[in-house]
Design a protein around this motif. Structure first.
Motif, PDB file in Angstrom:
ATOM      1  N   SER A 162       0.824  -1.201   0.000  1.00 28.02           N
ATOM      2  CA  SER A 162       0.000   0.000   0.000  1.00 28.02           C
ATOM      3  C   SER A 162       0.863   1.259   0.000  1.00 28.02           C
ATOM      4  N   LEU A 163       1.948   1.220   0.753  1.00 28.08           N
ATOM      5  CA  LEU A 163       2.842   2.377   0.818  1.00 28.08           C
ATOM      6  C   LEU A 163       3.663   2.526  -0.459  1.00 28.08           C
ATOM      7  N   ILE A 164       3.982   1.407  -1.105  1.00 29.08           N
ATOM      8  CA  ILE A 164       4.644   1.472  -2.412  1.00 29.08           C
ATOM      9  C   ILE A 164       3.726   2.183  -3.399  1.00 29.08           C
ATOM     10  N   ALA A 165       2.451   1.814  -3.371  1.00 27.31           N
ATOM     11  CA  ALA A 165       1.469   2.429  -4.268  1.00 27.31           C
ATOM     12  C   ALA A 165       1.323   3.920  -3.985  1.00 27.31           C
ATOM     13  N   ASP A 166       1.641   4.314  -2.756  1.00 23.75           N
ATOM     14  CA  ASP A 166       1.559   5.726  -2.366  1.00 23.75           C
ATOM     15  C   ASP A 166       2.821   6.496  -2.748  1.00 23.75           C
ATOM     16  N   GLY A 167       3.759   5.775  -3.387  1.00 20.74           N
ATOM     17  CA  GLY A 167       4.980   6.427  -3.842  1.00 20.74           C
ATOM     18  C   GLY A 167       6.069   6.544  -2.804  1.00 20.74           C
ATOM     19  N   ARG A 168       5.964   5.778  -1.708  1.00 17.47           N
ATOM     20  CA  ARG A 168       6.956   5.893  -0.641  1.00 17.47           C
ATOM     21  C   ARG A 168       8.230   5.119  -0.976  1.00 17.47           C
ATOM     22  N   SER A 169       9.354   5.640  -0.555  1.00 13.93           N
ATOM     23  CA  SER A 169      10.628   4.945  -0.696  1.00 13.93           C
ATOM     24  C   SER A 169      10.763   3.918   0.430  1.00 13.93           C
ATOM     25  N   ASN A 170      11.773   3.039   0.323  1.00 21.10           N
ATOM     26  CA  ASN A 170      11.990   2.049   1.382  1.00 21.10           C
ATOM     27  C   ASN A 170      12.246   2.723   2.720  1.00 21.10           C
ATOM     28  N   ARG A 171      12.992   3.826   2.688  1.00 19.81           N
ATOM     29  CA  ARG A 171      13.299   4.533   3.930  1.00 19.81           C
ATOM     30  C   ARG A 171      12.024   5.078   4.567  1.00 19.81           C
ATOM     31  N   GLU A 172      11.155   5.653   3.737  1.00 25.67           N
ATOM     32  CA  GLU A 172       9.903   6.210   4.250  1.00 25.67           C
ATOM     33  C   GLU A 172       8.980   5.117   4.770  1.00 25.67           C
ATOM     34  N   ILE A 173       8.973   3.971   4.084  1.00 33.04           N
ATOM     35  CA  ILE A 173       8.154   2.842   4.541  1.00 33.04           C
ATOM     36  C   ILE A 173       8.675   2.345   5.887  1.00 33.04           C
ATOM     37  N   ALA A 174      10.001   2.265   6.001  1.00 30.98           N
ATOM     38  CA  ALA A 174      10.600   1.811   7.256  1.00 30.98           C
ATOM     39  C   ALA A 174      10.197   2.722   8.412  1.00 30.98           C
ATOM     40  N   ARG A 175      10.214   4.026   8.170  1.00 30.90           N
ATOM     41  CA  ARG A 175       9.836   4.968   9.224  1.00 30.90           C
ATOM     42  C   ARG A 175       8.353   4.846   9.566  1.00 30.90           C
ATOM     43  N   ALA A 176       7.532   4.693   8.543  1.00 33.43           N
ATOM     44  CA  ALA A 176       6.088   4.633   8.768  1.00 33.43           C
ATOM     45  C   ALA A 176       5.687   3.388   9.553  1.00 33.43           C
ATOM     46  N   LEU A 177       6.367   2.269   9.284  1.00 28.09           N
ATOM     47  CA  LEU A 177       5.996   0.994   9.910  1.00 28.09           C
ATOM     48  C   LEU A 177       6.926   0.608  11.064  1.00 28.09           C
ATOM     49  N   VAL A 178       7.870   1.503  11.371  1.00 28.26           N
ATOM     50  CA  VAL A 178       8.842   1.252  12.456  1.00 28.26           C
ATOM     51  C   VAL A 178       9.572  -0.071  12.200  1.00 28.26           C
ATOM     52  N   LEU A 179      10.183  -0.155  11.027  1.00 31.35           N
ATOM     53  CA  LEU A 179      10.966  -1.321  10.635  1.00 31.35           C
ATOM     54  C   LEU A 179      12.338  -0.862  10.165  1.00 31.35           C
ATOM     55  N   SER A 180      13.262  -1.788  10.039  1.00 23.65           N
ATOM     56  CA  SER A 180      14.552  -1.450   9.442  1.00 23.65           C
ATOM     57  C   SER A 180      14.409  -1.437   7.924  1.00 23.65           C
ATOM     58  N   GLU A 181      15.276  -0.688   7.239  1.00 20.95           N
ATOM     59  CA  GLU A 181      15.228  -0.679   5.775  1.00 20.95           C
ATOM     60  C   GLU A 181      15.503  -2.073   5.211  1.00 20.95           C
TER      61      GLU A 181
END
Length: 214
Positions: A162-181
């Motif tokens: 869903s976040l990929i579809a929103d145009g988020r980078s891996n770094r942004e996805i990691a921050r949003a989901l509190v995960l490591s890159e």
């Protein structure tokens, strides 16, 4: 300021275009032009030699064109993000390039600052799709094709998609989901494998078509 310099390769058969692009990009603090190529075949060779972060690729070139070069780079598993820089606005020209693995496209008359922004955006993992082209890509897919594959995704993978579809980078996805890159990269790889897709562009389009969006 970027964490590090973005290394760019210019691939265009017109020397004047390459010179203009180089002149502008060389004044950017975070972008370095590491090489040039005058056709797709030379572009492939230079991309393998220089391993740039981003390739600015023309579509229409003599010999090996931009689309064929894109496909070859993907076959070689070259990690460079490819941004199409074209004078052609027809969807029948741009859509095949995106399907071949381009991260997006801009027109040759693009504002210089917008071009620099586009380079930074695709380098960060974003997909640059104008609405009319995204619509054309979706229209070419048959409804329901591949939908069943989505049932194999875990809840976390669907969140990442869903976040990929929103145009988020891996770094942004990691921050949003509190995960490591690193964990995000693993999720992205699993998503592409399960959906039988080759890149983030296709994943974003799949997500839109099948309603896996935020």
């Amino acid at each position: 300021m970027a964490d590090r310099t973005i290394r760019v390769l210019l691939v265009d058969d017109h020397q004047v275009v390459r010179r203009g692009l180089r002149t502008f990009l060389e004044i950017q603090d975070d972008i370095e032009v590491v090489g040039e190529a005058s056709d797709g075949a030379e572009g492939i060779a230079r991309a393998e030699e220089l391993r740039p972060d981003v390739v600015l690729m023309d579509i229409k070139m003599p010999g090996t064109d931009g689309i064929e070069a894109l496909r070859k780079l993907r076959e070689l598993d070259n990690p460079a993000r490819v941004l199409i820089v074209t004078s052609f606005t027809e969807q029948r020209t741009v859509v095949p390039a995106l399907r071949a693995g381009a991260s997006g496209y801009v027109y040759k008359d693009v504002d210089p600052e917008a071009l620099a922004g586009a380079i930074r955006s695709v380098h960060a993992g974003h997909v640059l799709l104008q609405p009319e082209v995204a619509g054309a890509l979706l229209a070419q897919d048959e409804p329901g094709v591949g939908q069943g594959r989505g049932t194999s995704l875990t809840d976390r993978e669907r969140e990442v998609l869903s976040l990929i579809a929103d145009g988020r980078s891996n770094r942004e996805i990691a921050r949003a989901l509190v995960l490591s890159e690193k964990t995000v990269k693993t999720h992205v790889s699993n998503i592409l494998m399960k959906l039988d897709l080759s890149d983030r562009t296709q994943a974003a389009l799949w997500a839109v078509r099948h309603g896996v969006t935020g």
